[in-house]
Structure formats: structure tokens, C-alpha cells
Design a protein around this motif. Structure first.
Motif, PDB file in Angstrom:
ATOM      1  N   ASP A   1       0.859  -1.187   0.000  1.00  8.37           N
ATOM      2  CA  ASP A   1       0.000   0.000   0.000  1.00  8.37           C
ATOM      3  C   ASP A   1       0.892   1.232   0.000  1.00  8.37           C
ATOM      4  O   ASP A   1       1.859   1.305   0.767  1.00  8.37           O
ATOM      5  CB  ASP A   1      -0.891   0.041   1.246  1.00  8.37           C
ATOM      6  CG  ASP A   1      -1.956  -1.035   1.247  1.00  8.37           C
ATOM      7  OD1 ASP A   1      -2.266  -1.576   0.181  1.00  8.37           O
ATOM      8  OD2 ASP A   1      -2.483  -1.332   2.326  1.00  8.37           O
ATOM      9  N   PHE A   2       0.549   2.202  -0.839  1.00 11.92           N
ATOM     10  CA  PHE A   2       1.290   3.453  -0.931  1.00 11.92           C
ATOM     11  C   PHE A   2       0.347   4.615  -0.689  1.00 11.92           C
ATOM     12  O   PHE A   2      -0.698   4.720  -1.337  1.00 11.92           O
ATOM     13  CB  PHE A   2       1.925   3.607  -2.325  1.00 11.92           C
ATOM     14  CG  PHE A   2       2.968   2.574  -2.623  1.00 11.92           C
ATOM     15  CD1 PHE A   2       4.282   2.756  -2.212  1.00 11.92           C
ATOM     16  CD2 PHE A   2       2.643   1.412  -3.302  1.00 11.92           C
ATOM     17  CE1 PHE A   2       5.248   1.807  -2.483  1.00 11.92           C
ATOM     18  CE2 PHE A   2       3.599   0.462  -3.584  1.00 11.92           C
ATOM     19  CZ  PHE A   2       4.905   0.650  -3.169  1.00 11.92           C
ATOM     20  N   ARG A   3       0.712   5.498   0.234  1.00 11.34           N
ATOM     21  CA  ARG A   3      -0.065   6.703   0.500  1.00 11.34           C
ATOM     22  C   ARG A   3       0.294   7.753  -0.544  1.00 11.34           C
ATOM     23  O   ARG A   3       1.466   7.985  -0.828  1.00 11.34           O
ATOM     24  CB  ARG A   3       0.254   7.239   1.893  1.00 11.34           C
ATOM     25  CG  ARG A   3      -0.611   8.432   2.282  1.00 11.34           C
ATOM     26  CD  ARG A   3      -0.352   8.916   3.703  1.00 11.34           C
ATOM     27  NE  ARG A   3      -0.573   7.844   4.664  1.00 11.34           N
ATOM     28  CZ  ARG A   3       0.358   7.359   5.493  1.00 11.34           C
ATOM     29  NH1 ARG A   3       1.588   7.832   5.467  1.00 11.34           N
ATOM     30  NH2 ARG A   3       0.074   6.406   6.341  1.00 11.34           N
TER      31      ARG A   3
ATOM     32  N   HIS B   1       2.233  -8.094  -9.543  1.00 10.49           N
ATOM     33  CA  HIS B   1       1.909  -7.973  -8.122  1.00 10.49           C
ATOM     34  C   HIS B   1       0.908  -6.841  -7.909  1.00 10.49           C
ATOM     35  O   HIS B   1       1.140  -5.716  -8.349  1.00 10.49           O
ATOM     36  CB  HIS B   1       3.145  -7.643  -7.272  1.00 10.49           C
ATOM     37  CG  HIS B   1       4.233  -8.629  -7.387  1.00 10.49           C
ATOM     38  ND1 HIS B   1       5.392  -8.363  -8.078  1.00 10.49           N
ATOM     39  CD2 HIS B   1       4.351  -9.885  -6.909  1.00 10.49           C
ATOM     40  CE1 HIS B   1       6.180  -9.417  -8.000  1.00 10.49           C
ATOM     41  NE2 HIS B   1       5.574 -10.357  -7.302  1.00 10.49           N
ATOM     42  N   PRO B   2      -0.198  -7.102  -7.208  1.00 15.94           N
ATOM     43  CA  PRO B   2      -1.129  -6.027  -6.905  1.00 15.94           C
ATOM     44  C   PRO B   2      -0.547  -5.084  -5.858  1.00 15.94           C
ATOM     45  O   PRO B   2       0.176  -5.516  -4.952  1.00 15.94           O
ATOM     46  CB  PRO B   2      -2.368  -6.736  -6.339  1.00 15.94           C
ATOM     47  CG  PRO B   2      -2.049  -8.167  -6.268  1.00 15.94           C
ATOM     48  CD  PRO B   2      -0.673  -8.398  -6.738  1.00 15.94           C
ATOM     49  N   PHE B   3      -0.842  -3.811  -5.998  1.00 22.65           N
ATOM     50  CA  PHE B   3      -0.516  -2.831  -4.958  1.00 22.65           C
ATOM     51  C   PHE B   3      -1.614  -1.780  -4.965  1.00 22.65           C
ATOM     52  O   PHE B   3      -2.335  -1.621  -5.945  1.00 22.65           O
ATOM     53  CB  PHE B   3       0.889  -2.219  -5.147  1.00 22.65           C
ATOM     54  CG  PHE B   3       1.075  -1.382  -6.381  1.00 22.65           C
ATOM     55  CD1 PHE B   3       0.907  -0.007  -6.341  1.00 22.65           C
ATOM     56  CD2 PHE B   3       1.452  -1.971  -7.574  1.00 22.65           C
ATOM     57  CE1 PHE B   3       1.110   0.769  -7.478  1.00 22.65           C
ATOM     58  CE2 PHE B   3       1.659  -1.208  -8.728  1.00 22.65           C
ATOM     59  CZ  PHE B   3       1.491   0.158  -8.671  1.00 22.65           C
ATOM     60  N   CYS B   4      -1.760  -1.103  -3.842  1.00 17.78           N
ATOM     61  CA  CYS B   4      -2.842  -0.128  -3.697  1.00 17.78           C
ATOM     62  C   CYS B   4      -2.301   1.277  -3.501  1.00 17.78           C
ATOM     63  O   CYS B   4      -1.264   1.481  -2.863  1.00 17.78           O
ATOM     64  CB  CYS B   4      -3.728  -0.476  -2.497  1.00 17.78           C
ATOM     65  SG  CYS B   4      -4.666  -1.979  -2.718  1.00 17.78           S
ATOM     66  N   LEU B   5      -3.019   2.236  -4.048  1.00 22.80           N
ATOM     67  CA  LEU B   5      -2.798   3.654  -3.784  1.00 22.80           C
ATOM     68  C   LEU B   5      -3.920   4.092  -2.868  1.00 22.80           C
ATOM     69  O   LEU B   5      -5.087   3.774  -3.127  1.00 22.80           O
ATOM     70  CB  LEU B   5      -2.845   4.461  -5.080  1.00 22.80           C
ATOM     71  CG  LEU B   5      -1.901   4.024  -6.188  1.00 22.80           C
ATOM     72  CD1 LEU B   5      -2.152   4.866  -7.435  1.00 22.80           C
ATOM     73  CD2 LEU B   5      -0.460   4.131  -5.734  1.00 22.80           C
ATOM     74  N   THR B   6      -3.584   4.783  -1.811  1.00 25.20           N
ATOM     75  CA  THR B   6      -4.591   5.243  -0.870  1.00 25.20           C
ATOM     76  C   THR B   6      -4.271   6.653  -0.422  1.00 25.20           C
ATOM     77  O   THR B   6      -3.111   7.074  -0.447  1.00 25.20           O
ATOM     78  CB  THR B   6      -4.684   4.280   0.340  1.00 25.20           C
ATOM     79  OG1 THR B   6      -5.738   4.674   1.190  1.00 25.20           O
ATOM     80  CG2 THR B   6      -3.388   4.232   1.116  1.00 25.20           C
ATOM     81  N   ARG B   7      -5.313   7.381  -0.026  1.00 25.75           N
ATOM     82  CA  ARG B   7      -5.091   8.749   0.471  1.00 25.75           C
ATOM     83  C   ARG B   7      -4.802   8.729   1.936  1.00 25.75           C
ATOM     84  O   ARG B   7      -5.200   7.902   2.675  1.00 25.75           O
ATOM     85  CB  ARG B   7      -6.305   9.615   0.219  1.00 25.75           C
ATOM     86  CG  ARG B   7      -6.425   9.982  -1.223  1.00 25.75           C
ATOM     87  CD  ARG B   7      -7.476  10.987  -1.412  1.00 25.75           C
ATOM     88  NE  ARG B   7      -8.635  10.259  -1.953  1.00 25.75           N
ATOM     89  CZ  ARG B   7      -9.784  10.803  -2.224  1.00 25.75           C
ATOM     90  NH1 ARG B   7      -9.985  12.041  -1.962  1.00 25.75           N
ATOM     91  NH2 ARG B   7     -10.746  10.116  -2.725  1.00 25.75           N
TER      92      ARG B   7
ATOM     93  N   ALA C   1      -1.557  10.095  -9.162  1.00 24.84           N
ATOM     94  CA  ALA C   1      -0.643   8.981  -8.895  1.00 24.84           C
ATOM     95  C   ALA C   1      -0.932   7.805  -9.828  1.00 24.84           C
ATOM     96  O   ALA C   1      -0.009   7.190 -10.374  1.00 24.84           O
ATOM     97  CB  ALA C   1      -0.751   8.550  -7.437  1.00 24.84           C
ATOM     98  N   GLU C   2      -2.195   7.505 -10.033  1.00 25.32           N
ATOM     99  CA  GLU C   2      -2.548   6.406 -10.925  1.00 25.32           C
ATOM    100  C   GLU C   2      -2.042   6.674 -12.340  1.00 25.32           C
ATOM    101  O   GLU C   2      -1.426   5.797 -12.964  1.00 25.32           O
ATOM    102  CB  GLU C   2      -4.057   6.193 -10.950  1.00 25.32           C
ATOM    103  CG  GLU C   2      -4.474   5.098 -11.896  1.00 25.32           C
ATOM    104  CD  GLU C   2      -5.982   4.902 -11.964  1.00 25.32           C
ATOM    105  OE1 GLU C   2      -6.407   4.054 -12.763  1.00 25.32           O
ATOM    106  OE2 GLU C   2      -6.734   5.576 -11.238  1.00 25.32           O
TER     107      GLU C   2
END
Length: 117
Positions: free
Chosen positions: A72-74, A111-117, A81-82
Motif C-alpha cells: 500500500d502506498f499513501r 503484483h497487486p498494490f494499492c494507492l490510498t489517500r 498517482a494512478e
């Protein structure tokens, strides 16, 4: 006990290290090679990429080949970012469970990864 490293399996460690270097700005480890590459943060945190014969990318969201973990990346702006990560070689799978809160992307090795605020 403190977490000091995360290592991802892949078929091309140097290419995956380059993707995450460009995405995060983490420094390339000077001893990186075709078998094992790494990135190092200013605080010493290490992200490794190890070559695995016959590597098979995870299948998200299905579990035929489980993701086993994801990062996960903030970020400040999800759309910005996307777009930047897609330009670097990430892909955007469907479905997106909650795209107003977070985005799921796949790195070039799947590999899945997420962008989050």
C-alpha cells in the motif's frame, strides 16, 4: 523486532526494481543484479526483488494464483498517482472495489498494490 525489508518474487529483478525506483524514488542498491535487485530508503528500509524460475504472476482479484501479499502506498492525489504509475508500466485491473478511497494497480510483474489517500 522491527520490519526492515520486503522481497518480491519476479522473473526480472532489475526491471521490477527500476519500476519501483521510478515510482518511489528509493535508491537502487549498488549490488543489484539479474538474480536479486534492491532499493533502499533513507531510513534503511529495503525492498528486494528476487528472480524465480517459472515465476507466475498473481491473479487479482481471483485466487487461481493468490497474491499472497500486496503493498500500500499513501498518495496525495489518487488520479494523478494512478496516471503516473500507468505511464511507468503499471496496469489497472477490474474490478476496482472502492475507487474513491483506493486504487488497485498491478506492477509490471503482476503484483497487486494499492494507492490510498
Amino acid at each position: 523486532m522491527s520490519l526492515c525489508a520486503v522481497t518480491l518474487d519476479c522473473n526480472d529483478p532489475m526491471a521490477l526494481a527500476d519500476f519501483y525506483h521510478r515510482a518511489t524514488g528509493l535508491a537502487r542498491h549498488p549490488k543489484s543484479d539479474a538474480e536479486f535487485a534492491g532499493l533502499v530508503g533513507a531510513d534503511g528500509f529495503f525492498v528486494g526483488f528476487q528472480r524465480v524460475d517459472g515465476y507466475t504472476a498473481p491473479r487479482w482479484p481471483g485466487q487461481q494464483v493468490p497474491q499472497q501479499l500486496h503493498l500500500d502506498f499513501r498518495v496525495d492525489d489518487l488520479d494523478e498517482a494512478e496516471a503516473r504509475l500507468l505511464a511507468l508500466g503499471a496496469t489497472r485491473p477490474d474490478p476496482q472495489p472502492d475507487p474513491d478511497r483506493f486504487r488497485v494497480l498491478l506492477d509490471p510483474a503482476g503484483h497487486p498494490f494499492c494507492l490510498t489517500r
